[in-house]
Design an enzyme around this catalytic site. Structure first.
Site, PDB file in Angstrom:
ATOM      1  N   CYS A 289      -7.649  -5.241  -6.009  1.00  0.00           N
ATOM      2  CA  CYS A 289      -6.310  -5.421  -6.571  1.00  0.00           C
ATOM      3  C   CYS A 289      -5.319  -5.597  -5.435  1.00  0.00           C
ATOM      4  CB  CYS A 289      -5.929  -4.205  -7.416  1.00  0.00           C
ATOM      5  SG  CYS A 289      -4.301  -4.351  -8.179  1.00  0.00           S
ATOM      6  N   TRP A 290      -4.606  -6.715  -5.455  1.00  0.00           N
ATOM      7  CA  TRP A 290      -3.667  -7.020  -4.384  1.00  0.00           C
ATOM      8  C   TRP A 290      -2.281  -6.466  -4.668  1.00  0.00           C
ATOM      9  CZ3 TRP A 290      -1.284 -12.355  -2.812  1.00  0.00           C
ATOM     10  CH2 TRP A 290      -1.151 -12.436  -1.428  1.00  0.00           C
ATOM     11  N   GLU A 291      -2.124  -5.869  -5.866  1.00  0.00           N
ATOM     12  CA  GLU A 291      -0.810  -5.426  -6.315  1.00  0.00           C
ATOM     13  C   GLU A 291       0.151  -6.598  -6.389  1.00  0.00           C
ATOM     14  OE1 GLU A 291      -0.925  -0.751  -5.165  1.00  0.00           O
ATOM     15  OE2 GLU A 291       0.631  -1.997  -4.279  1.00  0.00           O
TER      16      GLU A 291
ATOM     17  N   ARG B 294      -5.502  -4.147  -0.345  1.00  0.00           N
ATOM     18  CA  ARG B 294      -4.215  -4.494   0.229  1.00  0.00           C
ATOM     19  C   ARG B 294      -4.455  -5.296   1.497  1.00  0.00           C
ATOM     20  NH1 ARG B 294      -0.110  -6.351   0.827  1.00  0.00           N
ATOM     21  NH2 ARG B 294      -0.752  -7.131  -1.183  1.00  0.00           N
ATOM     22  N   THR B 295      -5.041  -6.450   1.341  1.00  0.00           N
ATOM     23  CA  THR B 295      -5.249  -7.363   2.450  1.00  0.00           C
ATOM     24  C   THR B 295      -3.950  -8.101   2.696  1.00  0.00           C
ATOM     25  OG1 THR B 295      -6.076  -8.863   0.752  1.00  0.00           O
ATOM     26  CG2 THR B 295      -7.715  -7.760   2.102  1.00  0.00           C
TER      27      THR B 295
END
Lengths: 266, 618, 159
Positions: C42-44, B214-215
């Site tokens: 995973c960036w969603e 979650r960058t």
């Protein structure tokens, strides 16, 4: 060749009862294997726990849903979105059914008779359908080959079912054509692996997939929709939403964008 | 793995990386080169690649010149102040005067841009920002690029640029590998427009497990723009200008619409306003010219982003965190509530997932903010990138060497995060930079500057060996151990990334040290980076996916080294709130009102640092 | 919040593998169905979730910081030009959204620049890009320049 019972000549060297025993044994292996798989993995407990959790607000009549599931999802392989995959599956599935049913009928009702009504032809037809659908799948449709770019000759655990199926049917037809001990032995071995390998292969999907399709239809009917959104542009009230202002004068069919092409971009 | 060599020859314009910048380049190149061969090489799938994969809810760079809303020079002054004075004003002016035509084109193509019901114009979120329903922003833009290009190579990770063997310092194309088939791809091209990504994940993130995905900036932005260009010997600028963002905690959801459209504000844990407390000391540090709260209500003299960060960081370190955003009042309005949620769904879905998971409803509570780990890129409130030539009619002599957006390597152009000195470009500005680069690249070819390029078989073969080495290394040395990933002969890409992130965090001003560094720490960091470079020769990849991660790591490492060199060179704290030089805790306009420019010698690995003059519009 | 794939829904079609910007949706060698091989990358971004024709992919918030029991699901309908979201909080609160994703049929309003009239040599020598200055201003003015704005670039410290 196509009109002759392939198992007739076999009864000379192997007792018909032994062949019938083998067929029954294969059926037992499938049932036992599936049950073992379910119990060992606890998948039935998960399925029913999920079922209980997803009881929705609406009362649903399960019978019509069950009939729909059988008619569309099972008999017509309706869950497939891609037409090529659907056709290949229909060929393989019905081919397998014809092949197995005709094998059973030939072995039980016509053990030694060379003429057996239309059953030999159905046996050959079923086998041919499996081969067409199966090899098409193996070389072109398999997702790890088509979308992931792996070589079609790469073999992994997931290939146990399709490979043993293709081997069994290929060797079976070859044996029926050419005869001989070697072909018969290989055919038997491949068939045993196919039915005996149920706990480790995907053969049991023939039970799991209809159950899943049924569960999906029930979720749609009872209003839970598995938490999927239900608002659509078809609803005139939604068209009035502030956020939908920009689509007021737009056509209802915008065509396809990303979905225009199959998933193979490398 | 048996791999074929696939050569694509006779290319006029090779676009490496097809995000917003690269797509703009491919699109426009067809107009100026209707008979030219345009090829795109993209490591993912162009329909959803780049930082705009999940969509955007706002276009943050739009002038509105057709309605007389703004002038390009106003945007230049705004960006100048936000970046504490150090930007390339020629490139900025050039981007600002063209960006409107890009946005109008997007609307023509079908991008839903919200309209102001009273005026019929685009609905403004702020002075430079407009609001869009941009979930399909990238697919729409990608379609335009695909219509212009002759060929699109998806899933091809470009690892190196090819250089002309017959003449120094001229680009000749690029090489890479196919992430699906494993094949070796060679692109021989007269020009290259680099639209690859900036750098995320080079500093240790605040969340280190699954959460490291979650960058704020996409995790697939692997600093390839910098890695490719630095390795080829291009000059880079402002690489020390890393950005830290104040965003919603953990989810890093965007706050722009909240501040501007919903008119929310921040408070410390006691419910107090805290920024003005820190301003006097901050003004001592940076000078009244950069921080003048009385004047800040004029929106082209904002309080710089980094200084606002500084207030949050200081307040939290003083024990009065967490900082909250006050949303409860704004969210009572159902329309604003819908905007607040859709803002996430169209741009950073992960934030909506987090609030759903933690039962946070901004109607009933004020969510937490935090400052993120540092990122290095060039199109937001930061301007790292390649040192590029500007437009002929605007640029002073030190900024112009023939072709707009061309780097110091002949024939190598940049677009988007790849170009240094153009902050506040965002998506529309990056696409616009791509368009400018494309026009210039066509002119470069038409002027005959790309004649006589030669690439030796030796170079192509040497690169092939280099690219596949991690696979080979794994295959051989895997035999030393029973199982697992611990092996004295190699490291895998994840292990390498962990090491790089820890190194940069501790020595180059990451979150665990509150963004503080100094000369001594930076020198230790450089030494460790050098040792790591040796270990990267023993990088091991067990399959093609890991090979992709291996090359992303190599690009990240190269960029990280450049960032550290620049941070060491600039002996001042120009952007408190982004990072601090403990041994030079003030803004030093007398010595450092300049742009830093570096070049890494490709043969020796030595860095040469120089100061370039900073020009301003008056 | 990384993705996961429902065993009972995935039929191995490959759309998610094809679209994932991070190259992390791959096919499991035992089940021949999709799964997320690297949740930490995973960036969603939901590209795979939107692409799945069977709605077989869902999202579970990052274990680092997101408690269980939530659901954020989506339907992206290209034909209708809309995207619908349903958010379910851990405490059961539900929110629904619907918004446009395009205002024109896909691809049809984008010209092929190979087929439009090409630029004149005057336009080539100017600073104009395709379709300018028409798309920048509605009056008769041309592209903005420093001369027109009465500005010049000066070296050194200015504010």
């Amino acid at each position: 060749m196509f009109a002759t019972n392939p198992f007739a000549a076999l009864s000379a060297s192997i007792a018909p009862d032994a062949i019938r025993f083998y067929v029954v044994l294969m059926v037992v292996l499938v049932v036992a294997g599936t049950l073992f798989d379910i119990l060992h993995k606890g998948s039935a407990r998960y399925f029913f726990a999920n079922w209980r959790k997803s009881k929705g607000s609406a009362e649903v009549d399960l019978i019509p849903i069950a009939i729909q599931t059988v008619a569309v999802d099972v008999l017509a392989s309706g869950e497939f979105c891609n037409p090529k995959r659907r056709v290949a599956h229909l060929l393989t599935m019905y081919g397998f059914i014809f092949y197995v049913v005709s094998t059973v009928v030939l072995v039980f009702n016509y053990p030694a008779a060379a003429q057996a009504s239309f059953w030999p032809q159905l046996w050959w037809l079923g086998g041919a359908m499996v081969l067409v659908g199966g090899y098409w799948f193996w070389f072109f449709i398999r997702v790890d080959v088509a979308a992931e770019g792996n070589s079609p000759f790469r073999v992994v655990h997931a290939d146990l079912f399709i490979l043993s199926l293709l081997a069994s049917v290929t060797l079976g037809l070859l044996w029926a054509w050419l005869g001989g001990v070697v072909l018969f032995a290989s055919y038997s071995l491949a068939t045993t692996v196919l039915f005996g390998g149920v706990p480790w292969s995907k053969l049991a999907h023939m039970f799991f997939k209809p159950a899943a399709a049924f569960e999906k239809r029930v979720a749609e009917a009872n209003g839970t929709h598995q938490n999927l959104p239900t608002l659509t542009r078809d609803d005139p009230r939604q068209r009035e939403r502030h956020s939908m202002e920009l689509l007021k004068d737009a056509p209802m069919d915008m065509g396809l964008g990303i979905k225009r092409e199959p998933p193979r971009h490398y | 793995m048996a791999c074929e060599t696939i050569v694509e020859d006779g290319i006029d314009i090779l676009v490496v990386g097809a995000g917003l910048g690269g797509s703009g380049a491919a699109w426009e190149a067809r107009f100026w080169g209707q008979n030219k061969k345009i090829v795109i090489a993209e490591k993912a799938n162009i329909d959803r690649s780049g930082a705009v994969a999940q969509g955007l809810y706002a276009i943050n760079c739009y002038m509105g010149t057709r309605w007389g809303e703004n002038k390009p020079e106003d945007h230049v002054r705004y960006a100048r102040i936000d970046l504490m004075g150090l930007v390339r004003e020629d490139l900025l002016f050039d981007m600002a005067r063209h960006v409107d035509s890009t946005v109008h084109q997007f609307e023509e193509w079908g991008l839903p841009i919200m309209k102001d019901p009273k005026t019929g114009r685009y609905l403004r979120e702020g002075r430079w920002q407009i609001m869009i329903h941009g979930e399909s922003y990238k697919p729409i833009v990608a379609e335009a690029a695909k219509k212009s290009a002759d060929k699109v190579f998806n899933r091809v990770c470009v690892t190196h640029l090819l250089m002309d063997d017959s003449r120094e310092n001229r680009v000749a194309g690029a090489v890479g590998f196919n992430v699906r088939t494993g094949n070796y791809h060679v692109f021989k091209s007269r020009t290259v427009i680099c639209g690859a990504g900036g750098a995320s994940n080079i500093f240790k993130p605040r969340s280190v497990g699954e959460g490291s995905g979650r960058t704020w900036y996409a995790p697939w932005s692997s600093a390839s723009a910098y890695g490719l260009m630095i390795d080829a010997g291009a000059k880079m600028t402002q690489m020390e200008n890393r950005i830290v963002l104040a965003r919603f905690k953990d989810g890093y959801g965007p706050v722009g619409a909240y501040f501007l459209h919903l008119k929310t504000y921040t408070q410390n844990c006691l419910g107090e306003e805290y920024e003005s407390k820190w301003f006097p000391a901050l003004q001592q540090m940076v000078g009244k010219e950069y921080l003048d709260p009385e004047v800040s209500h004029l929106t082209h003299r904002p309080i710089p982003t980094c200084l606002r960060n500084h207030c949050i960081i200081s307040e939290v370190n003083a024990g009065r965190g967490p900082i909250h955003m006050v949303t409860m009042r704004a969210f009572q309005d159902p329309h604003l509530e819908e905007v607040g949620w859709e803002n996430f769904l169209g741009m950073t879905v992960g934030q909506a997932v987090l609030w759903a998971a933690t039962d946070v409803d901004p109607k009933n509570e004020n969510p937490e903010l935090t400052t993120s780990e540092p990122y290095v890129m060039g199109s937001h409130a930061t301007c790292s990138g390649a040192w590029c030539s500007g437009p002929e009619d605007v640029s002073p002599p030190e900024y112009f060497w023939g072709y707009n957006r061309m780097t110091t390597i002949d024939g190598l152009f940049g677009a988007g995060d790849a170009v240094g000195g153009t902050p506040h470009a965002f998506s529309s500005g990056s696409f616009t930079e791509g368009r400018l680069a494309a026009k210039a690249a066509c002119k470069y070819i038409d002027d005959g500057k790309a004649e006589g390029i030669g690439v030796s078989e030796e170079q192509i073969e040497r690169r092939k060996q280099q690219i596949y080495k991690p696979l080979e290394h794994y295959r051989v040395y895997r035999n030393a151990i029973v199982a697992g990933d611990v092996n004295p002969h190699y490291i895998n890409p994840k292990q390498g990334l962990d090491r790089l992130q820890k190194l940069m965090d501790e020595y180059c001003g990451g979150v665990t040290v509150s963004y503080m560094t100094n000369e001594k720490l930076l020198n230790i960091g450089l030494k460790k980076l050098k040792i790591m470079e040796e270990d990267l020769e023993s990088l091991a990849a067990k399959d093609i996916h890991e090979l992709l991660r291996a090359w992303e790591l190599k690009h990240r490492h190269r960029a990280a080294e450049c960032v550290t060199q620049h941070t060491l060179f600039r002996k001042e704290t120009r952007w408190p709130g982004y990072y601090y030089r403990g041994d030079a805790m003030k803004v030093d306009d007398a010595n450092w009102h300049v742009l830093t420019v570096s070049r890494r010698n490709p043969k020796t690995g030595e860095y040469t640092m120089e100061k370039a003059p900073c020009y301003h519009l008056v | 919040m990384p993705t996961f794939v429902y065993m009972t829904r995935c039929d191995g079609c490959g759309h998610c593998v094809d679209i994932c910007p991070s190259d992390i949706m791959h096919i499991d060698p035992t089940y021949r169905r999709a799964y997320n091989i690297e949740p930490s990358m995973c960036w969603e971004c939901y590209s795979c979730v939107k692409a799945c024709p069977q709605n077989a992919i869902d999202m579970r918030g990052y274990a680092d910081f997101a408690p269980l029991g939530h659901s954020v699901r989506v339907q992206r309908d290209e034909k209708k030009g809309t995207i619908a979201w349903k958010i379910k909080f851990r405490n059961g609160t539900e929110k629904n959204f619907l918004s446009p994703i395009t205002t024109k049929p896909w691809g049809q309003a984008i010209p092929k620049l190979a087929e439009v009239p090409g630029p004149s040599s005057e336009m080539r020598d100017s600073q104009l890009l395709y379709n300018e200055p028409k798309w920048i201003r509605m009056d008769d003015g041309g592209l903005h320049t420093l001369e027109a704005a009465g500005l010049k670039l000066k070296k050194g410290v200015q504010y």
